[in-house]
Write a protein that holds these residues in place. Structure first.
Motif, mmCIF file in Angstrom:
data_model
loop_
_atom_site.group_PDB
_atom_site.id
_atom_site.type_symbol
_atom_site.label_atom_id
_atom_site.label_comp_id
_atom_site.label_asym_id
_atom_site.label_seq_id
_atom_site.Cartn_x
_atom_site.Cartn_y
_atom_site.Cartn_z
ATOM 1 N N LYS A 86 -11.461 -1.356 -3.414
ATOM 2 C CA LYS A 86 -11.082 -2.176 -2.288
ATOM 3 C C LYS A 86 -11.991 -3.397 -2.142
ATOM 4 O O LYS A 86 -13.214 -3.329 -2.553
ATOM 5 N N VAL A 99 0.854 -1.350 -0.210
ATOM 6 C CA VAL A 99 -0.023 -0.101 -0.110
ATOM 7 C C VAL A 99 0.942 1.208 0.119
ATOM 8 O O VAL A 99 0.507 2.172 -0.913
ATOM 9 N N TYR A 143 -3.974 -0.313 4.481
ATOM 10 C CA TYR A 143 -5.185 -0.530 3.694
ATOM 11 C C TYR A 143 -6.295 0.364 4.100
ATOM 12 O O TYR A 143 -7.025 0.736 3.287
#
Length: 939
Positions: A894, A841, A850
């Motif tokens: 996501k 990330v 995240y």
């Protein structure tokens, strides 16, 4: 029969030509040939009693060029010895897992089945490069010297005897779809090889046959009868992209400047690599209708160097795609200049979303890219809300004058001059106007759109010349001619009435489009509304005027991604060279007829397609009927587009494709081009959804696929008509079922109660206009795993940026810690697993983890680490590698993010089950049941 040899003067000899049933006289010192004996010696020609047509022999004057005997030997003496010994000798290696089916002796035009790329060794990741369009080489039989080819009847006789000479058996590979999951790499394998008879072409050039990116057929071997085609159940159609864009490294289309263009007197076919030269090279026989024609004197003269030229180096004999500079007889009027009229919506909706500011800035920034090499290009700008705003740009001043016309029921031009101006001469005035439009209307609170009257005004201004109208509209037309009402009704979505929303609501736009077509006016639509805009009705204009529709739902320039996408695509369209006042016709060998046409144009007569302005990379599909038995060993299709370049030159672009014929059903299956078939299906599906219903459209495509599978099972497998535990298809069509599934799941025709009619109508516009290179990923998106890609992926390789290996389109490949890219040429999704590690990330998004990542439309920054650089290089490559102006948005998705965005991204994984739509395995099970159930029926 007495021979005239004894009567000939010294230095001459006679040779009986069995093909033409007469003597050929040869001067031994020079090799010069002629049909008449040397008349100055008083010798009279003698013919046998079975040499017909003696009185019809043409008289050739001594000034005409004659070719040496050696040069004409391939034509005059061509027996079986001239056949390429390597022809028919090649056999394809059996792909892994494919079953080998070997029928008995079949026709002579053999086809090697497509090769399947070998799987990499365990643990070894192969390199995959961007699937850019390869320049396929479909070389006809190579020869040691330029050969004139053989008479068609003579070739047919030779081919009829070849089966006795120990020809190789034809091998067809059968794949069981149930045990062969789709491999995305198979979509980038070239279509089945075109195996033409030896000497079919007068040139050994590898470019003598059309590259699939210009023209491809659903079958690369044409059945000799309509009944044979009917047995295979495969549609016969051409997929055309005659004005394909050129990428770096592509060969430019050769331009021929002769003042006389060699065409057949009877059928008007242009001379091409598949004609035959006869009479010592003085005449040529048409490959379409067999008519003999004179070879123009200038054909062997180099006009540039003013000296004798090499016939065999001429572009039209070596290239399947050429452009002739048209002489005056091809012109109704002098070539028109390029004309662009911009109709800009300045209502409150357009101004408040930033569309007006973005559009005017983009036009200004791209003025240098608008085609204007000859300095004749003209431009005009008309703004509209519920009134029309014209701008006078008189020469000698840079200050524009705005003229308002509020009477939209009877549109008129408020000033005859200075509205349409020369871009080069009035450049400063145009730039000044573009700078001011945003300020002029920044406080405009008027809601409403008089799009119809604005179109009428643009038409009045442009119709004496023709050109392109570019419409930028942000709301539903509500005032004057062409006003529309909001007919979006969620209750009828998914019902039999839904197809009505995909048809034009009023006849105005189609009627107006046909008027535009007559006046050589094309329309491009750029649509931006956040609410219903009736794309289905407005898209009629580009459809019938050979324009294009671009749709930006809920556009807002505050989001930089929206502004960048529109500015990029609009700029590319402005910079695009276009064909003006074009007409297109496709000719074919005797026995073949063009039966129906799909794409953006107006059919002016039975087979003449009118296209006022042809944009690059627009595709067309044409269905073909076999009307009578074909007796020739190969057939020829020729597409001719007469047009004016945007640089003021009248030209004819000619695309020629030769395909062998076959009387063997196995060859028909082995020659099928699955990409061309899927492209045709997309066009046919949209047509049926408009003439019938959406459900009928899906049923038609589904049934056609079942018919192909039944035909293959019945004719090509040992199971025949009985029930079978497998689902068989030829190896070269094994991706067709998943492409059909992708089409059935495409927004354009998908069964759903959730798809807004504007989105569906726009998807249908794409399905019927995109070339195969763009359409195939739109039907079968590309899926990459980025978190574990090979080390070379994202770096520069031999063919540019190396892409990761594509994955099958199923969520089974999604891992919770993974990072994936899914793209279909229009949209890109960056899928982030919920267990993605912090380092990933941080390296990609510059965020701590995240939880802090937000989903949605984004621009991915290039960070100072190799992983970020590689991912950005891959995204950039995907945006650039295909033809067309499209610039796909990038969405971060996501795994546990917003449900609508997640479902949208997952819908691209077409091998999964979604809502009422089956998974690929379920789809195959249904197909097998249908195929087995119908096996004993009347198919």
């Amino acid at each position: 029969m007495a021979t005239p040899a004894q009567q000939l003067p010294q230095g001459w000899e006679a040779e009986w030509d069995a093909n033409n049933q007469r003597y050929l006289f040869i001067e031994t010192a020079t090799g010069r040939t002629q049909w008449e004996p040397p008349v100055d010696q008083g010798i009279q020609p003698q013919y046998s009693e079975n040499a017909p047509g003696a009185a019809e022999q043409p008289v050739h004057h001594g000034k005409r060029r004659q070719y040496a005997a050696g040069q004409t030997q391939a034509y005059y003496g061509g027996g079986e010895s001239s056949l390429d010994p390597g022809y028919l000798a090649g056999t394809a290696a059996q792909p892994g897992g494919a079953q080998l089916f070997t029928p008995g002796l079949v026709g002579e035009n053999q086809f090697a089945s497509q090769q399947t790329q070998a799987a990499p060794a365990p643990g070894q990741a192969p390199q995959y490069y961007a699937p850019t369009e390869p320049e396929y080489i479909n070389a006809p039989g190579f020869q040691q010297q330029p050969a004139y080819g053989q008479p068609v009847d003579n070739l047919a006789n030779q081919f009829g005897q070849m089966g006795l000479a120990g020809q190789k058996q034809f091998q067809l590979y059968t794949t069981n779809l149930l045990t062969s999951p789709p491999d995305p790499r198979d979509l980038h394998i070239p279509p089945p090889e075109i195996r033409l008879p030896p000497n079919a072409s007068v040139s050994p050039s590898p470019t003598a046959n059309a590259d699939p990116s210009y023209q491809r057929s659903t079958l690369n071997a044409i059945p000799t009868t309509s009944s044979l085609l009917g047995k295979a159940k495969i549609p016969l159609a051409l997929i055309l992209t005659p004005y394909r864009s050129l990428k770096e490294g592509d060969e430019p289309v050769p331009v021929i400047t002769d003042t006389v263009i060699a065409r057949c007197r009877r059928c008007r076919t242009y001379i091409n690599p598949y004609v035959q030269f006869i009479d010592g090279g003085n005449r040529w026989r048409c490959c379409m209708c067999n008519m003999t024609n004179e070879v123009p004197q200038l054909f062997d003269w180099d006009q540039v160097r003013n000296q004798p030229g090499d016939r065999w180096a001429r572009a039209e004999l070596n290239h399947s795609v050429v452009e002739f500079v048209a002489p005056t007889e091809y012109m109704v009027r002098p070539p028109q200049p390029a004309v662009y009229i911009f109709l800009i919506d300045v209502s409150n909706a357009a101004v408040s979303t930033g569309m007006v500011a973005t559009a005017t800035r983009t036009i200004k920034e791209n003025l240098d890219r608008i085609p204007d090499e000859d300095g004749r290009t003209k431009v005009a700008i008309i703004c509209f809300d519920v009134s029309l705003y014209f701008f006078s740009l008189p020469q000698g001043t840079t200050e524009p004058t705005m003229l308002v016309v509020s009477d939209i029921d009877d549109v008129f031009l408020p000033k005859p001059n200075d509205l349409l101006v020369n871009l080069a001469e009035s450049r400063e005035s145009v730039e000044n106007l573009l700078d001011k439009i945003g300020n002029m209307f920044q406080d405009n609170h008027i809601i409403g759109s008089a799009l119809g009257p604005a179109l009428q005004a643009g038409f009045k201004l442009m119709s004496p010349i023709g050109g392109k109208i570019m419409v930028l509209s942000s709301s539903l037309p509500s005032a004057g001619a062409g006003a529309l009402k909001n007919r979006e009704d969620p209750k009828i979505l998914g019902t039999s009435k839904e197809s009505g929303l995909l048809q034009a609501a009023v006849p105005f736009y189609k009627t107006f489009a046909i008027e535009c077509s007559r006046a050589q006016v094309s329309v491009d639509m750029f649509l931006f509304s956040a609410s219903y805009q009736d794309v289905a009705t407005l898209a009629c204009l580009p459809h019938y005027t050979s324009g294009q529709t671009y749709y930006y739902p809920a556009f807002n320039a505050v989001r930089s991604e929206d502004a960048i996408k529109f500015a990029h695509e609009f700029g590319e369209v402005l910079a695009m060279p276009i064909m003006l006042e074009a007409v297109m016709r496709v000719r074919a060998s005797r026995g073949l007829r063009m039966s129906s046409f799909h794409g953006n144009f107006f059919v002016r007569s039975t087979d003449l397609l009118a296209m006022p302005a042809v944009p690059q990379d627009q595709s067309y599909a044409i269905e073909i009927q076999i009307e009578e038995t074909i007796s020739t060993p190969f057939v020829v299709f020729q597409t001719a587009v007469l047009h004016t370049t945007c640089y003021g030159e009248r030209r004819i672009r000619v695309v020629t494709q030769a395909l062998p014929t076959t009387s063997s059903l196995s060859e028909v299956f082995a020659s099928a081009d699955q990409v061309a078939i899927a492209t045709f299906f997309a066009n046919k599906a949209v047509e049926r959804s408009l003439t019938h219903k959406l459900e009928d459209s899906r049923d038609f495509i589904h049934k056609t696929l079942i018919d192909i599978l039944i035909a293959y099972k019945t004719s090509m497998t040992s199971g025949g008509a009985g029930a079978s535990g497998q689902l068989a298809i030829s190896d070269n069509m094994k991706m067709l079922p998943v492409l059909v599934l992708g089409l059935l799941k495409n927004v354009g025709i998908r069964q759903s109660t959730q798809i807004p009619p504007d989105l569906r109508a726009y998807a249908q516009a794409l399905l019927t206009s995109m070339p195969s290179q763009l359409l195939i990923p739109y039907l079968y998106p590309t899926f990459y795993a980025l978190h574990n890609m090979p080390p070379e992926a994202g770096t520069i390789g031999e063919h540019g940026v190396v892409l990761p290996p594509p994955l099958p389109l199923t969520s089974e490949r999604l891992e919770r810690h993974g990072l994936y890219l899914i793209e279909d040429g229009q949209t890109m999704f960056l899928w982030v697993g919920r267990d993605a590690v912090e380092a990933l990330v941080r390296d990609v998004f510059d965020l701590p983890g995240y939880e802090t990542l937000r989903g949605g439309k984004t621009t991915l920054r290039v960070l100072d680490n190799p992983f970020s650089e590689r991912i950005n290089a891959i995204i950039q490559k995907i945006r650039e590698m295909r033809r067309g102006p499209y610039y796909p948005h990038l969405y971060i998705v996501k795994e546990d993010g917003e449900p609508p965005l997640r479902l949208w991204a997952l819908s691209a994984l077409i091998q999964d089950r979604a809502d009422v739509l089956p998974s690929y395995q379920q789809f195959l099970s249904t197909l097998r049941e249908k195929v087995n159930g119908a096996g004993g029926g009347g198919y």
